[in-house]
Design a protein around this motif. Structure first.
Motif, PDB file in Angstrom:
ATOM      1  N   MET A  32       0.751  -1.305  -0.001  1.00 52.82           N
ATOM      2  CA  MET A  32      -0.117   0.031   0.018  1.00 52.82           C
ATOM      3  C   MET A  32       0.810   1.294   0.110  1.00 52.82           C
ATOM      4  O   MET A  32       0.655   2.339  -0.520  1.00 52.82           O
ATOM      5  N   GLU A  65      -6.306   1.795  -0.468  1.00 47.05           N
ATOM      6  CA  GLU A  65      -6.302   0.418  -0.444  1.00 47.05           C
ATOM      7  C   GLU A  65      -6.952   0.082  -1.778  1.00 47.05           C
ATOM      8  O   GLU A  65      -6.182  -0.787  -2.269  1.00 47.05           O
ATOM      9  N   LEU A 103      -9.306  -6.803   0.585  1.00 48.61           N
ATOM     10  CA  LEU A 103      -8.875  -5.787   1.178  1.00 48.61           C
ATOM     11  C   LEU A 103      -8.203  -6.374   2.362  1.00 48.61           C
ATOM     12  O   LEU A 103      -7.175  -5.775   2.917  1.00 48.61           O
ATOM     13  N   ILE A 135      -4.312  -6.705   2.859  1.00 47.06           N
ATOM     14  CA  ILE A 135      -3.516  -5.492   3.312  1.00 47.06           C
ATOM     15  C   ILE A 135      -3.015  -5.385   4.684  1.00 47.06           C
ATOM     16  O   ILE A 135      -2.127  -4.885   4.992  1.00 47.06           O
TER      17      ILE A 135
END
Ligand code: ZN
Length: 341
Positions: free
Chosen positions: A110, A315, A327, A330
């Motif tokens: 990220m 994200e 997601l 992450i």
């Protein structure tokens, strides 16, 4: 007694010089000079001597004691040196042996995406701002044209610190727009990346904590064409030249007109697939021309100045950039995932 002393002296000196270790030497010291040692035993017989003999023997005994003590000391330091030498030899480092490989980490995917985004904007003359995560509702809502009663202010959506709903974890990075307008000289070109918080359940596309990158331009004569041109350039740099985009009308309280920007699905080329949920397009950000009320509330004359702003989910950008499907990956810090970047 004289012979006894001479014998002890000769035996002791011979024994001392053949000692191999400090412990051995110490045992010999006890054997000859200790309370129950051989020399002490001889000295205890002194009482039986005549008054003439006693001082003579006493002196001799002292000489023997002194000689033994000196020999002990010399031998002691000799053994100490030898022990040190042996230790040094034993601990010699072989520099030719291969070392242990230390694992060095790297940037989180990220933040790789964020650095790329920052580089692109800084290259276009934008300044990167940082702001507080604990924010006043007046900055998060009021000054962004979202007044009392606006659905996004609801307790079910926002983490408030007080019962009066005045202090909160910011739900968006947009308060940085207001802070920039209040403190910076015009014209303004900023981006403000950072964490934001909403009462969302964790799933493949939602998290109660996520990151946004906010951007804003205010100058004389700024139009929607500037917004589209700038954002198209940014998206092409991030997703590759020739990336097809579209702008759809939308509603945000702090911009008018407002839009959402989509990119054509990189997986199916717009035909529809699971990645784009069959739509052929993937939403990447929300944007619009800054509402005149928002400019006015921060002391900027909307007759003279205009501006545009955007907010994107970091994200989501990273997921698109690195083709990440979930997601949660992450935030889970699973090195099997992180090592792939
Ligand atoms: Zn698709």
């Amino acid at each position: 007694m004289k012979e006894q002393l001479a014998k002890i002296r000769a035996e002791a000196l011979a024994a001392f010089s053949s000692a191999q270790t400090a412990a051995e030497l110490d045992a010999l010291r006890v054997q000859y000079l200790g309370k129950k040692g051989e020399l002490t035993a001889v000295l205890k017989q002194m009482g039986r001597l005549s008054a003439e003999e006693r001082p003579v023997m006493g002196q001799l005994a002292n000489e023997v004691r002194a000689a033994l003590e000196q020999a002990l000391e010399e031998m002691g330091s000799k053994l100490e040196e030898a022990a040190l030498d042996a230790q040094l030899k034993a601990e010699t480092v072989d520099v030719t042996i291969p070392g242990n490989v230390q694992k060095i980490g790297h940037k989180h995917p990220m933040y790789i995406a964020l650095d790329e985004i920052k580089d692109i904007f800084v290259g276009m003359g934008f300044t990167v701002l940082d702001g507080p995560e604990i924010e006043l509702a007046s900055y998060n809502f009021d000054k962004l044209n979202a007044e009392e009663g606006h659905p996004s202010r609801d307790w079910s959506d926002t983490f408030y610190f007080d019962k009066d709903s005045r202090v909160m974890l910011r739900s968006q990075t947009s308060p940085m727009q207001v802070r920039a307008m209040e403190t910076m000289e015009l014209p303004i070109r900023i981006i403000a990346p950072g964490r934001v918080y909403r009462k969302d359940e964790v799933d493949a596309t939602h998290s109660p904590m996520f990151h946004q990158v906010e951007g804003m331009v205010i100058d004389k004569g700024v139009t929607m064409a500037d917004l589209k041109g700038t954002l198209n350039t940014v998206i092409e740099k991030l997703y590759g030249e020739g990336t097809i985009t579209r702008f759809r009308p939308h509603h945000f309280p702090f911009t008018e007109p407002s839009c959402e920007m989509d990119i054509q699905c990189h997986k199916c080329g717009g035909h529809g697939c699971p990645t784009c949920k069959g739509e052929g397009w993937i939403e990447v950000l929300g944007a619009g021309m800054i509402h005149p009320n928002v400019l006015r509330m921060s002391g900027i004359d909307p007759e003279e100045y205009s501006g545009w702003a955007f907010g994107m989910g970091l994200e989501r950008m990273a997921m698109g950039r690195f083709k990440i499907a979930d997601l949660r990956l992450i935030f889970e810090n699973d090195v099997r995932f992180l090592e792939q970047f």
